[in-house]
Design an enzyme around this catalytic site. Sequence first.
Site, PDB file in Angstrom:
ATOM      1  N   GLN A  82       0.811  -1.212   0.000  1.00 58.33           N
ATOM      2  CA  GLN A  82       0.000   0.000   0.000  1.00 58.33           C
ATOM      3  C   GLN A  82       0.848   1.267   0.000  1.00 58.33           C
ATOM      4  O   GLN A  82       0.313   2.371   0.075  1.00 58.33           O
ATOM      5  CB  GLN A  82      -0.928  -0.002   1.225  1.00 58.33           C
ATOM      6  CG  GLN A  82      -1.934  -1.138   1.216  1.00 58.33           C
ATOM      7  CD  GLN A  82      -2.744  -1.236   2.501  1.00 58.33           C
ATOM      8  OE1 GLN A  82      -2.580  -0.443   3.430  1.00 58.33           O
ATOM      9  NE2 GLN A  82      -3.610  -2.220   2.570  1.00 58.33           N
ATOM     10  N   HIS A 148      -1.120   0.176   5.697  1.00 59.63           N
ATOM     11  CA  HIS A 148      -1.617   1.181   6.659  1.00 59.63           C
ATOM     12  C   HIS A 148      -0.654   2.356   6.827  1.00 59.63           C
ATOM     13  O   HIS A 148      -0.266   2.718   7.926  1.00 59.63           O
ATOM     14  CB  HIS A 148      -1.911   0.525   8.013  1.00 59.63           C
ATOM     15  CG  HIS A 148      -2.968  -0.524   7.974  1.00 59.63           C
ATOM     16  ND1 HIS A 148      -3.377  -1.202   9.104  1.00 59.63           N
ATOM     17  CD2 HIS A 148      -3.700  -1.027   6.946  1.00 59.63           C
ATOM     18  CE1 HIS A 148      -4.320  -2.078   8.773  1.00 59.63           C
ATOM     19  NE2 HIS A 148      -4.519  -1.984   7.471  1.00 59.63           N
ATOM     20  N   GLU A 241     -14.874   4.199  10.386  1.00 63.30           N
ATOM     21  CA  GLU A 241     -15.365   5.260  11.263  1.00 63.30           C
ATOM     22  C   GLU A 241     -15.204   6.645  10.648  1.00 63.30           C
ATOM     23  O   GLU A 241     -14.221   6.915   9.956  1.00 63.30           O
ATOM     24  CB  GLU A 241     -14.590   5.263  12.587  1.00 63.30           C
ATOM     25  CG  GLU A 241     -14.727   4.014  13.414  1.00 63.30           C
ATOM     26  CD  GLU A 241     -13.923   4.080  14.702  1.00 63.30           C
ATOM     27  OE1 GLU A 241     -13.981   3.098  15.472  1.00 63.30           O
ATOM     28  OE2 GLU A 241     -13.256   5.118  14.960  1.00 63.30           O
ATOM     29  N   TYR A 251      -8.770   7.744  20.099  1.00 60.76           N
ATOM     30  CA  TYR A 251      -9.885   7.203  19.334  1.00 60.76           C
ATOM     31  C   TYR A 251      -9.976   5.680  19.410  1.00 60.76           C
ATOM     32  O   TYR A 251     -10.749   5.073  18.682  1.00 60.76           O
ATOM     33  CB  TYR A 251      -9.846   7.755  17.908  1.00 60.76           C
ATOM     34  CG  TYR A 251     -10.214   9.216  17.940  1.00 60.76           C
ATOM     35  CD1 TYR A 251     -11.511   9.629  17.750  1.00 60.76           C
ATOM     36  CD2 TYR A 251      -9.262  10.176  18.294  1.00 60.76           C
ATOM     37  CE1 TYR A 251     -11.868  10.969  17.872  1.00 60.76           C
ATOM     38  CE2 TYR A 251      -9.612  11.511  18.419  1.00 60.76           C
ATOM     39  CZ  TYR A 251     -10.913  11.895  18.209  1.00 60.76           C
ATOM     40  OH  TYR A 251     -11.284  13.206  18.350  1.00 60.76           O
ATOM     41  N   TYR A 262     -10.292 -10.721  10.948  1.00 60.73           N
ATOM     42  CA  TYR A 262     -10.372 -11.272   9.594  1.00 60.73           C
ATOM     43  C   TYR A 262     -10.450 -12.789   9.608  1.00 60.73           C
ATOM     44  O   TYR A 262     -11.010 -13.405   8.713  1.00 60.73           O
ATOM     45  CB  TYR A 262      -9.154 -10.819   8.775  1.00 60.73           C
ATOM     46  CG  TYR A 262      -9.169  -9.362   8.420  1.00 60.73           C
ATOM     47  CD1 TYR A 262     -10.022  -8.861   7.450  1.00 60.73           C
ATOM     48  CD2 TYR A 262      -8.317  -8.465   9.059  1.00 60.73           C
ATOM     49  CE1 TYR A 262     -10.047  -7.514   7.125  1.00 60.73           C
ATOM     50  CE2 TYR A 262      -8.321  -7.109   8.743  1.00 60.73           C
ATOM     51  CZ  TYR A 262      -9.188  -6.650   7.779  1.00 60.73           C
ATOM     52  OH  TYR A 262      -9.210  -5.309   7.456  1.00 60.73           O
TER      53      TYR A 262
END
Length: 368
Positions: A82, A148, A241, A251, A262
Site C-alpha cells: 500500500q 496502513h 469510522e 480514538y 479477519y
Amino acid sequence: MKHLSLILTFIAALIGIECQASSTDYVLEQVAEGLGIPWGMVLIGPNTLLVTERGGQLIQLDLTTGQRHNIKGVPQVYAKGQGGLFDIQLGPTDSNTDSKQQWLYFTYAKPVAGQGRTTLARAQLQGQSLIQWQDLLVTQSATTTNRHFGSRMAFDDKGHVFFSVGDRGHRPNGQDLTTHAGSILRLNLDGTVPQDNPFVTDDNALGAIYSYGHRNPQGLAFDAKNQRLWAIEHGPRGGDEINLIKAGGNYGWPVVSFGKEYWGPFSVGEATFKAGMEPPIKVYTPSIAPSSLLLYSGRAFSAWRGDLFSGALKLTHLNRVVLDGDRASSEQRLLTELKQRIRQIIEDDQGYLLIATDSGSIYRLKPR
C-alpha cells in the site's frame, strides 16, 4: 470524453438512522483514463490538474484538452504493498514571505533502510519540474509490513497542516505515543512542531501527535466555518469510522472497535466504547473501505453544501453523509452503477466534483 447520464438512487445504509429517499439527475463525464492508481489530486488552475500516482509519478493534466505531462523532481518512493506517492495539496499563501509561489505539499512513503516511512514534504512547481523539495517530517513509523501508511492532509486557517499515519499493520502502535504510527499529526507549515500541540511537553510522547488511537485514516477535512477537523478511517472487517478530531483525543484503536477479526467471528478489542476514548460519529458495518474526505462547499449542488463525501474502495461508490451539527443524520450512496473503487474526490471552483478511481480514470460530476 465519455459522457454517462446517471440517475443516482438513494440507498439507506446508516446503522440505526432512518434516511429519507430522494433522487437527483447528474451528468458524469470521463475526463481522463489510462493513469496509474491516481491517489491525490489538486487544481492549480481552472483546468490544470496535478495528479499523484501511487507508483511514484506526478502528472499534470489539462482538463480541457486531455494533454498530460510527467512532472520531474519527485524523489524515490517506497512503492510496495500500500506504499507509494500519496496525497497532494496546495498550501496556504504565506503572509510572512514576499514570494508569490505557493508550496505544494505531499505525503509519501519514503524508503529508509529497506522500509517505508510516511513522510510529509513540500516543493514548488517551476514549469514541468519540482524545485526546492523539502522533507518536513519523516515519521517514526517504520514496520516490516507494507500496509496502513495513511495518509491524507488538511490545512486549518491558522498556519497548520494535519496529516494522518496509519498503524502500519502493528496494532499496539495505536496506543503508543512514542511512535507517529496510528496518529493524526499537526505541524506548522514549515514542518516545525506547534508549541500548543497537546503532547508537546510530554517527555513520553512525540510532540507532533495531535490525536491517536487510529487504525488507518485515509481522509481528512477541515471545517473552517466551525473550526473542526473531520477524519475517516478504515476499520478491520467492519467498523470503518468517521470521527471529529479533538486535540489529544484517543480514538480507541485497537482497544475499542466495531470490527471483527479477519480470521473469525470475533470482535476486535475489548468493547465498542470505553471511558476516556472518543466515540465515532458514524460507523460503517460492513466496511465500505473509505478513501479521501471532502466537506462540500460549492455552488453547483446547493443541497450538498456542508455534507461530507468519501470514496468507497470495497463497496465501489461515492459516499455522502449529511451532517446535523456534530451528528450524521443520513447517508446516500452514489455512483454505484460505475462499479469502480473511488480513491479521491475534490471540488473545483464551480462546485463540480472531480473523482479519481483505482482503474486510472478521472470523472467530473456536475448537474444535468
